[in-house]
Design an enzyme around this catalytic site. Structure first.
Site, mmCIF file in Angstrom:
data_model
loop_
_atom_site.group_PDB
_atom_site.id
_atom_site.type_symbol
_atom_site.label_atom_id
_atom_site.label_comp_id
_atom_site.label_asym_id
_atom_site.label_seq_id
_atom_site.Cartn_x
_atom_site.Cartn_y
_atom_site.Cartn_z
ATOM 1 N N SER A 144 39.297 45.806 31.739
ATOM 2 C CA SER A 144 38.242 46.828 31.801
ATOM 3 C C SER A 144 38.196 47.501 30.435
ATOM 4 C CB SER A 144 38.618 47.869 32.857
ATOM 5 O OG SER A 144 37.852 49.044 32.708
ATOM 6 N N TYR A 157 44.181 53.752 37.400
ATOM 7 C CA TYR A 157 43.346 52.623 36.953
ATOM 8 C C TYR A 157 43.548 52.372 35.459
ATOM 9 C CZ TYR A 157 39.066 49.735 36.748
ATOM 10 O OH TYR A 157 38.157 48.710 36.582
HETATM 11 P P1 NAD Z 1 34.386 44.708 44.009
HETATM 12 O O1 NAD Z 1 34.795 45.859 44.836
HETATM 13 O O2 NAD Z 1 33.023 44.128 44.181
HETATM 14 O O3 NAD Z 1 35.435 43.517 44.146
HETATM 15 C C1 NAD Z 1 36.815 43.732 44.288
HETATM 16 C C2 NAD Z 1 37.426 42.550 44.990
HETATM 17 O O4 NAD Z 1 38.822 42.781 45.139
HETATM 18 C C3 NAD Z 1 36.849 42.346 46.406
HETATM 19 O O5 NAD Z 1 36.733 40.972 46.676
HETATM 20 C C4 NAD Z 1 37.925 42.962 47.273
HETATM 21 O O6 NAD Z 1 37.941 42.471 48.614
HETATM 22 C C5 NAD Z 1 39.160 42.556 46.504
HETATM 23 N N1 NAD Z 1 40.353 43.297 46.897
HETATM 24 C C6 NAD Z 1 40.530 44.631 46.980
HETATM 25 N N2 NAD Z 1 41.761 44.909 47.445
HETATM 26 C C7 NAD Z 1 42.375 43.720 47.647
HETATM 27 C C8 NAD Z 1 43.655 43.339 48.131
HETATM 28 N N3 NAD Z 1 44.580 44.248 48.501
HETATM 29 N N4 NAD Z 1 43.934 42.019 48.218
HETATM 30 C C9 NAD Z 1 43.019 41.084 47.887
HETATM 31 N N5 NAD Z 1 41.793 41.387 47.430
HETATM 32 C C10 NAD Z 1 41.485 42.691 47.320
HETATM 33 O O7 NAD Z 1 34.578 45.196 42.512
HETATM 34 P P2 NAD Z 1 34.319 44.522 41.090
HETATM 35 O O8 NAD Z 1 33.638 45.560 40.292
HETATM 36 O O9 NAD Z 1 33.744 43.182 41.192
HETATM 37 O O10 NAD Z 1 35.810 44.457 40.559
HETATM 38 C C11 NAD Z 1 36.475 43.263 40.191
HETATM 39 C C12 NAD Z 1 37.412 43.560 39.044
HETATM 40 O O11 NAD Z 1 36.628 43.969 37.913
HETATM 41 C C13 NAD Z 1 38.422 44.668 39.301
HETATM 42 O O12 NAD Z 1 39.674 44.302 38.773
HETATM 43 C C14 NAD Z 1 37.843 45.832 38.516
HETATM 44 O O13 NAD Z 1 38.828 46.743 38.114
HETATM 45 C C15 NAD Z 1 37.220 45.119 37.353
HETATM 46 N N6 NAD Z 1 36.199 45.877 36.623
HETATM 47 C C16 NAD Z 1 35.090 46.304 37.276
HETATM 48 C C17 NAD Z 1 34.155 47.044 36.551
HETATM 49 C C18 NAD Z 1 32.910 47.566 37.186
HETATM 50 O O14 NAD Z 1 32.245 48.402 36.551
HETATM 51 N N7 NAD Z 1 32.524 47.125 38.365
HETATM 52 C C19 NAD Z 1 34.372 47.309 35.201
HETATM 53 C C20 NAD Z 1 35.517 46.837 34.590
HETATM 54 C C21 NAD Z 1 36.429 46.115 35.315
#
Ligand code: NAD
Length: 262
Positions: A144, A157
């Site tokens: 991130s 985070y």
């Molecule tokens: P999202 O909520 O759409 O997806 C998160 C995924 O993680 C889902 O499939 C969820 O079921 C899974 N998950 C959560 N807890 C879990 C557990 N205990 N065991 C197994 N799976 C689990 O969110 P996203 O935005 O797609 O996030 C994905 C990654 O991207 C994360 O690591 C997040 O930190 C990172 N990220 C997101 C953003 C953003 O702005 N959305 C920015 C930077 C980084």
């Protein structure tokens, strides 16, 4: 013939958002995929079956809980046993919690460190021996912009994502002679359920309205004033799996609309 034909990718947290887009992009490139994450069983089955139908690959699903080290290891073992190998590992599962440090619930800290940081360690540890034997591997973690800079109220985070940046470099150096690359991608704000879910807490912590949180907190960070898309992140992950990316290792690749350039 796709560039990933004959390969298997495990993508943690691929029932939604960035992970689902990665699973789809890898399958489109010919990889079999192991999906993982939470959600309604019928929705997950629909996504899994749609990938198999659309891309003529195998897609299997594991409900492994990324807070549990033994289940993380079992996820890798499932890919190897059912699909023959785990050539690509995407550590993507992640959660967020927004709160001032003095009110930050200890159990939220533990869960974020477990899912966003420790699960990557456990998965890499489990996947590397067979990657080494086959002499090829790609390890990608969704970090991130918060692996490079901090924001208030996101102590767990930010700590976890900074940890991913360090883990990525260390693993890349250890595997540099094994034809296994290890990189992380650092998106800015991507419009996914993770971002949507944090809005109410951010509204409370900052005493702001929803539209103010979107314009004055989220997009304020990104000079382009646009959200990153899940397809853009998946496309970079796919590139990291290509032969052209063989010399990219230990990198923390920003995709943040200029956020961390400022
Ligand atoms: P999202 O909520 O759409 O997806 C998160 C995924 O993680 C889902 O499939 C969820 O079921 C899974 N998950 C959560 N807890 C879990 C557990 N205990 N065991 C197994 N799976 C689990 O969110 P996203 O935005 O797609 O996030 C994905 C990654 O991207 C994360 O690591 C997040 O930190 C990172 N990220 C997101 C953003 C953003 O702005 N959305 C920015 C930077 C980084």
């Amino acid at each position: 013939m796709g560039i990933l034909n004959g390969k298997t990718a495990v993508v943690t947290g691929s029932t939604s958002g960035i992970g689902l887009a990665c699973a789809q992009a890898f399958a489109k490139a010919g990889a079999n995929v192991v999906m993982n994450g939470m959600g309604a069983p019928a929705d997950i089955e629909n996504e899994r079956a749609a990938i198999e139908r659309a891309f003529a690959v195998r897609a299997i699903y594991s409900p492994a809980d990324m807070t549990k080290p033994n289940e993380v290891a079992e996820l890798i073992a499932l890919g190897e046993a059912t699909l023959g190998s785990v050539d690509i590992l995407v550590n993507n599962a992640g959660i967020q919690h927004v709160s001032p440090i003095e009110d930050f619930p200890a159990e939220k800290w533990d869960a974020i460190i477990a899912i966003n940081l420790s699960a990557a360690f456990h998965a890499i540890r489990a996947a590397v021996p067979a990657m080494k034997k086959r002499g090829w591997g790609r390890i990608i973690t969704t970090a991130s912009a918060h692996s490079l800079v901090a924001s208030p109220f996101k102590s767990a985070y930010v700590a976890a994502k900074h940890g991913i940046a360090g883990l990525t470099k260390t693993v890349a150096l250890e595997l540099a002679r094994s034809k296994i690359t290890c990189n992380c991608i650092s998106p800015g704000y991507v419009w996914t359920p993770l971002v949507e879910k944090q809005i109410p807490n951010t509204m409370a912590a900052r005493r702001m309205r929803r539209d103010e949180v979107i314009s004055d907190v989220l997009l304020a960070a990104q000079p382009t004033k646009e959200f990153v898309t899940v397809e853009q992140v998946a496309s970079l992950a796919l590139f990291l799996c290509s032969d052209d990316a063989a010399q990219i290792t230990g990198a923390n690749l920003s995709m943040d609309g200029g956020w961390t350039a400022a």
